[in-house]
Motif scaffolding. Structure first.
Motif, PDB file in Angstrom:
ATOM      1  N   ASN A 145       0.769  -0.461   2.808  1.00  0.00           N
ATOM      2  CA  ASN A 145       1.896  -1.367   3.043  1.00  0.00           C
ATOM      3  C   ASN A 145       2.829  -0.662   4.030  1.00  0.00           C
ATOM      4  OD1 ASN A 145       4.158  -2.898   3.074  1.00  0.00           O
ATOM      5  ND2 ASN A 145       4.352  -3.093   0.843  1.00  0.00           N
ATOM      6  N   ASP A 148       6.569  -0.222   3.276  1.00  0.00           N
ATOM      7  CA  ASP A 148       7.011   0.487   2.060  1.00  0.00           C
ATOM      8  C   ASP A 148       7.095   1.997   2.351  1.00  0.00           C
ATOM      9  OD1 ASP A 148       7.451   1.592  -0.414  1.00  0.00           O
ATOM     10  OD2 ASP A 148       5.464   1.073  -1.222  1.00  0.00           O
ATOM     11  N   TYR A 206      -0.310  -0.257  -4.221  1.00  0.00           N
ATOM     12  CA  TYR A 206       0.883  -0.187  -5.080  1.00  0.00           C
ATOM     13  C   TYR A 206       0.803   1.132  -5.834  1.00  0.00           C
ATOM     14  CZ  TYR A 206       0.940  -5.219  -4.217  1.00  0.00           C
ATOM     15  OH  TYR A 206       0.956  -6.446  -3.607  1.00  0.00           O
TER      16      TYR A 206
END
Ligand code: ACO
Length: 319
Positions: A145, A148, A206
């Motif tokens: 990501n 992030d 994540y």
């Protein structure tokens, strides 16, 4: 009988992404990344495909081992996501290097290389193989990501390979798994079924960084302790530790917890970041080619990652 490592080789994408360039993409800076992780730069795929990198690493390892593709009895590719769901990445490597042996993939995230060594040891034990190629390669930039900052600074692309032959140089090996999708998870991201009722999630990583950090420091300390003990050795007998290169602070903490001098821990996290399953074999190849390893050295390898998985082993270097 277990095996001996005959040769190693790596493949790293050309493009270098520095901390300074990352600082233009997300709210971060070189000082934060260096002090919290030890990472200075990482390599990212622009032109290279994962298959091209796997083939380059495989050919480098075969050359280093003095073995031809035709001699291989088995190819194991450790990856979280190959070029295709099928054919496996192992089959793509087999095709491209001109081998004819069985080939398959194993997914144990960052612990994949040690898992693959353990699988290979079983084939040697059963006398089913004389030469095995392991390629560990991940291309994390395509599941990062990039908005992030707490994860995108950590990872890089690249991987490495090892050629194994008959021998007795695997002194101990230990793998673990604790099913956990809260600490680290990368969803598939696509479902083409018009019938499926669940929402699609983006295929990006994540991670609960602090939870993984605690898991990682314990995994590295306990994994090395257990592998050394199972090998019937003492920690002071270890000449070189090849640890998973996720964060220099994890390696420093493990070194403090163990009776192994810090200068015996091989580190290249500053140049590559965390390359997942490529991490341990890239470091092994660097240690091999830079003359850090001497014939007869006792090496401890240790990895941890998504799953959550861990893998540790002790090997006599016989090259
Ligand atoms: N730049 C600047 N600041 C940042 C960044 C960044 N890139 N990332 C986070 N911060 C901030 C946070 O927002 C936080 O700010 P706040 O205090 O105002 O809330 C502060 O820095 C501290 O954040 P922490 O998350 O507490 O930082 P920490 O020192 O714990 O380091 C890290 C985070 C590097 C992710 C660490 O937890 C870690 O290394 N975890 C292990 C990761 C790992 O090993 N993964 C391996 C498995 S991955 C796999 O298998 C594919």
């Amino acid at each position: 009988m277990s095996f001996t490592i005959l040769g190693t080789g790596r493949a790293i994408p050309e493009y270098v992404l520095t901390n300074d360039e990352l600082s233009t993409m997300v709210d971060t800076n070189d000082e934060w990344i260096r002090t919290r992780t030890g990472i200075e730069e990482r390599h990212i795929c622009k032109k290279e495909t994962i298959t091209e990198l796997c083939v380059e690493a495989a050919n480098n390892a075969l050359e280093n081992a003095g073995v031809t593709a035709a001699e291989l009895d088995l190819i194991i590719c450790s990856t979280m996501r190959g070029e295709n769901l099928t054919p496996s990445q192992g089959c793509m490597i087999q095709k491209e290097i001109g081998a004819t042996c069985p080939a398959f993939d194993v997914n144990a995230a960052c612990s994949g290389f040690v898992y693959a060594l353990d699988i290979a040891a079983g084939y040697f034990e059963r006398k089913r193989v004389k030469k095995v190629l392991i390629v560990s390669m991940d291309n994390l930039s395509n599941i990062t990501n990039w908005t992030d900052r707490s994860t995108c600074v950590l990872f890089g692309d690249g991987g490495a390979a090892a050629v194994l032959g008959e021998g007795n140089d695997l002194l101990s090996i230990h793998i673990t798994a604790v099913g956990n999708d809260a600490a680290i998870r990368i969803p598939h991201g696509t479902n083409s079924s018009p019938f499926y009722e669940h929402e699609e999630e983006r295929a990006v990583l994540y991670m609960a960084g602090n939870d993984v950090y605690r898991f990682a420091t314990a995994a590295m300390t306990n994994g090395i302790k257990k592998a050394v003990e199972d090998a019937g050795l003492e920690q002071k007998d270890i000449d070189c530790v090849i640890p998973h290169q996720a964060n220099i602070r994890i390696i420093n903490t493990a070194a403090k917890n163990l009776d192994i001098p810090r200068d015996r821990f091989f580190c290249d996290v500053q140049h590559y970041g965390n390359t997942s399953s490529g991490s341990v074999p890239i470091a092994l190849d660097e240690a091999n080619r830079s003359g850090v390893l001497n014939k007869g050295d006792i090496i401890a390898m240790c990895a941890f990652g998504g799953g959550l998985t861990t893998g540790s082993c002790v090997i006599r270097w016989n090259k």
